[in-house]
Design a protein around this motif. Sequence first.
Motif, PDB file in Angstrom:
ATOM      1  N   THR A   4      -0.837  -7.414  65.613  1.00 28.03           N
ATOM      2  CA  THR A   4      -1.692  -5.685  65.179  1.00 28.03           C
ATOM      3  C   THR A   4      -3.064  -5.890  65.292  1.00 28.03           C
ATOM      4  O   THR A   4      -3.285  -6.432  64.058  1.00 28.03           O
ATOM      5  CB  THR A   4      -0.616  -5.605  64.468  1.00 28.03           C
ATOM      6  OG1 THR A   4       0.963  -5.167  64.049  1.00 28.03           O
ATOM      7  CG2 THR A   4      -1.514  -3.481  64.024  1.00 28.03           C
ATOM      8  N   LYS A   5      -4.074  -6.239  66.026  1.00 31.25           N
ATOM      9  CA  LYS A   5      -5.350  -6.729  65.956  1.00 31.25           C
ATOM     10  C   LYS A   5      -5.738  -5.458  65.167  1.00 31.25           C
ATOM     11  O   LYS A   5      -6.887  -5.403  64.231  1.00 31.25           O
ATOM     12  CB  LYS A   5      -6.015  -6.381  67.293  1.00 31.25           C
ATOM     13  CG  LYS A   5      -5.506  -7.803  68.427  1.00 31.25           C
ATOM     14  CD  LYS A   5      -5.441  -8.621  67.628  1.00 31.25           C
ATOM     15  CE  LYS A   5      -4.853  -9.784  68.346  1.00 31.25           C
ATOM     16  NZ  LYS A   5      -5.216 -11.496  67.717  1.00 31.25           N
ATOM     17  N   SER A   6      -5.746  -4.097  64.886  1.00 31.46           N
ATOM     18  CA  SER A   6      -6.102  -2.886  64.144  1.00 31.46           C
ATOM     19  C   SER A   6      -5.520  -2.230  63.141  1.00 31.46           C
ATOM     20  O   SER A   6      -4.693  -1.113  64.032  1.00 31.46           O
ATOM     21  CB  SER A   6      -6.666  -2.011  65.820  1.00 31.46           C
ATOM     22  OG  SER A   6      -7.905  -2.849  66.470  1.00 31.46           O
ATOM     23  N   PRO A   7      -5.427  -2.527  62.323  1.00 28.60           N
ATOM     24  CA  PRO A   7      -4.304  -2.335  61.158  1.00 28.60           C
ATOM     25  C   PRO A   7      -5.171  -0.417  61.245  1.00 28.60           C
ATOM     26  O   PRO A   7      -6.164  -0.596  61.205  1.00 28.60           O
ATOM     27  CB  PRO A   7      -3.914  -2.981  60.211  1.00 28.60           C
ATOM     28  CG  PRO A   7      -4.286  -4.660  60.801  1.00 28.60           C
ATOM     29  CD  PRO A   7      -5.697  -4.282  61.729  1.00 28.60           C
ATOM     30  N   GLN A   8      -4.225   0.283  60.691  1.00 25.18           N
ATOM     31  CA  GLN A   8      -4.229   1.656  60.018  1.00 25.18           C
ATOM     32  C   GLN A   8      -5.746   0.974  59.021  1.00 25.18           C
ATOM     33  O   GLN A   8      -4.906   0.082  58.045  1.00 25.18           O
ATOM     34  CB  GLN A   8      -4.003   2.911  60.066  1.00 25.18           C
ATOM     35  CG  GLN A   8      -2.703   2.910  61.458  1.00 25.18           C
ATOM     36  CD  GLN A   8      -4.590   3.833  62.375  1.00 25.18           C
ATOM     37  OE1 GLN A   8      -4.304   4.935  62.080  1.00 25.18           O
ATOM     38  NE2 GLN A   8      -4.157   3.817  62.843  1.00 25.18           N
ATOM     39  N   PRO A   9      -6.490   2.171  58.816  1.00 28.19           N
ATOM     40  CA  PRO A   9      -6.848   2.267  58.122  1.00 28.19           C
ATOM     41  C   PRO A   9      -6.574   2.099  56.708  1.00 28.19           C
ATOM     42  O   PRO A   9      -6.947   1.145  55.097  1.00 28.19           O
ATOM     43  CB  PRO A   9      -7.830   3.167  56.838  1.00 28.19           C
ATOM     44  CG  PRO A   9      -8.300   3.438  58.535  1.00 28.19           C
ATOM     45  CD  PRO A   9      -7.133   2.884  59.766  1.00 28.19           C
ATOM     46  N   GLU A  10      -5.677   3.212  56.099  1.00 27.05           N
ATOM     47  CA  GLU A  10      -4.110   3.356  55.013  1.00 27.05           C
ATOM     48  C   GLU A  10      -3.244   1.701  54.892  1.00 27.05           C
ATOM     49  O   GLU A  10      -2.504   1.483  53.467  1.00 27.05           O
ATOM     50  CB  GLU A  10      -3.730   4.369  55.208  1.00 27.05           C
ATOM     51  CG  GLU A  10      -2.702   4.026  56.260  1.00 27.05           C
ATOM     52  CD  GLU A  10      -3.095   4.993  57.534  1.00 27.05           C
ATOM     53  OE1 GLU A  10      -2.860   5.934  58.431  1.00 27.05           O
ATOM     54  OE2 GLU A  10      -4.789   5.032  57.366  1.00 27.05           O
ATOM     55  N   ASP A  11      -3.804   1.081  55.295  1.00 29.23           N
ATOM     56  CA  ASP A  11      -2.868   0.071  55.707  1.00 29.23           C
ATOM     57  C   ASP A  11      -3.453  -1.381  54.537  1.00 29.23           C
ATOM     58  O   ASP A  11      -2.735  -1.487  54.270  1.00 29.23           O
ATOM     59  CB  ASP A  11      -2.402  -0.649  56.629  1.00 29.23           C
ATOM     60  CG  ASP A  11      -0.978  -0.404  57.757  1.00 29.23           C
ATOM     61  OD1 ASP A  11      -0.796   0.693  57.161  1.00 29.23           O
ATOM     62  OD2 ASP A  11      -1.465   0.050  58.808  1.00 29.23           O
ATOM     63  N   TYR A  12      -4.735  -1.928  55.360  1.00 28.30           N
ATOM     64  CA  TYR A  12      -5.729  -2.304  54.439  1.00 28.30           C
ATOM     65  C   TYR A  12      -6.125  -1.511  53.165  1.00 28.30           C
ATOM     66  O   TYR A  12      -5.959  -2.667  51.589  1.00 28.30           O
ATOM     67  CB  TYR A  12      -7.358  -2.361  54.978  1.00 28.30           C
ATOM     68  CG  TYR A  12      -7.544  -2.460  55.903  1.00 28.30           C
ATOM     69  CD1 TYR A  12      -7.305  -3.786  55.845  1.00 28.30           C
ATOM     70  CD2 TYR A  12      -7.656  -2.097  57.232  1.00 28.30           C
ATOM     71  CE1 TYR A  12      -7.537  -4.825  58.155  1.00 28.30           C
ATOM     72  CE2 TYR A  12      -8.260  -2.668  58.138  1.00 28.30           C
ATOM     73  CZ  TYR A  12      -7.235  -3.968  58.634  1.00 28.30           C
ATOM     74  OH  TYR A  12      -7.828  -4.068  59.897  1.00 28.30           O
ATOM     75  N   LEU A  13      -6.137   0.129  52.680  1.00 31.81           N
ATOM     76  CA  LEU A  13      -5.942   0.320  50.855  1.00 31.81           C
ATOM     77  C   LEU A  13      -4.393  -0.721  50.340  1.00 31.81           C
ATOM     78  O   LEU A  13      -3.945  -0.728  48.960  1.00 31.81           O
ATOM     79  CB  LEU A  13      -6.506   1.507  51.148  1.00 31.81           C
ATOM     80  CG  LEU A  13      -6.948   2.017  51.991  1.00 31.81           C
ATOM     81  CD1 LEU A  13      -7.825   4.241  52.111  1.00 31.81           C
ATOM     82  CD2 LEU A  13      -8.679   1.767  50.674  1.00 31.81           C
TER      83      LEU A  13
END
Length: 269
Positions: A47-56
């Motif tokens: 998954t090259k671009s996880p969602q911002p909420e995933d990073y958080l």
Amino acid sequence: MNSKAQKIFFAANLKFLRERRKMSQETLASILGLTRAKLAAIEAGNTKSPQPEDYLSFSEFFKISIDSLLKIDLSKLGELKMRELEAGNDVYIRGGNLRVLAISVDKSNNENVEYVPVKAKAGYMAGYNDPEFIAALPKYSIPNLPTQGTFRIFPSVGDSMLPVPEGSDIVAQYVADWTDLKTDTPCIVILKGQQDFVFKLTTLSPNGTIRLKSLNPLYEPYTVEAADVMEIWRFYAYTSREFPEARSEMATVLTAIKNLEEKIGKIVS
């Protein structure tokens, strides 16, 4: 002018941190509200671009900044640096400088134990991962504590854990991996948004919820979502200014009856 591409360590770091806590993909995914397939894809770098909420979500759960998750190869850090990181000191600050860990030790170089008084509860909710706030808490040196682990002292409030008296000081050890908890482990549980701590028998369910049960039968057990829990501290010991009451005559009689039943049972068998 072409600049050298920045290497991203996010996927490898997630796998490293999960395995460091000895958590399965299924367990971590359940706690964070993800599917196991999605977590596996993120860890594999598919998954090259996880969602911002995933990073958080990952940053909040592991208490590590997004910058560090992305830019630092955590597996290359020594054990001391990892312990500093997990204690709330982020290894990535602007320019890659390391934050100095504020540690309080006694004259024998043994780490002190922070005490979180009732009046500091609200502040702890906001500053639990702030080294300056933690450094400002009262500190004590407690003999015979295990050399491994982080310990803190929390005052008990209310009568839900009787016979442990209200106002006792609970010495507890930080639980990094909640899956290590056995059924009905006595713990201090710090809940989000309530500016409060609860002292309960704690059980992590397979679906990621946490069951909180009182010793006092007058209080009904209840369940909270793992996402609503900030920290869990396993009970180690307690101190109290109340002198223990003598056993009641009824309790003594019931114990005698139980012992007699056991003896009769052995004779019959």
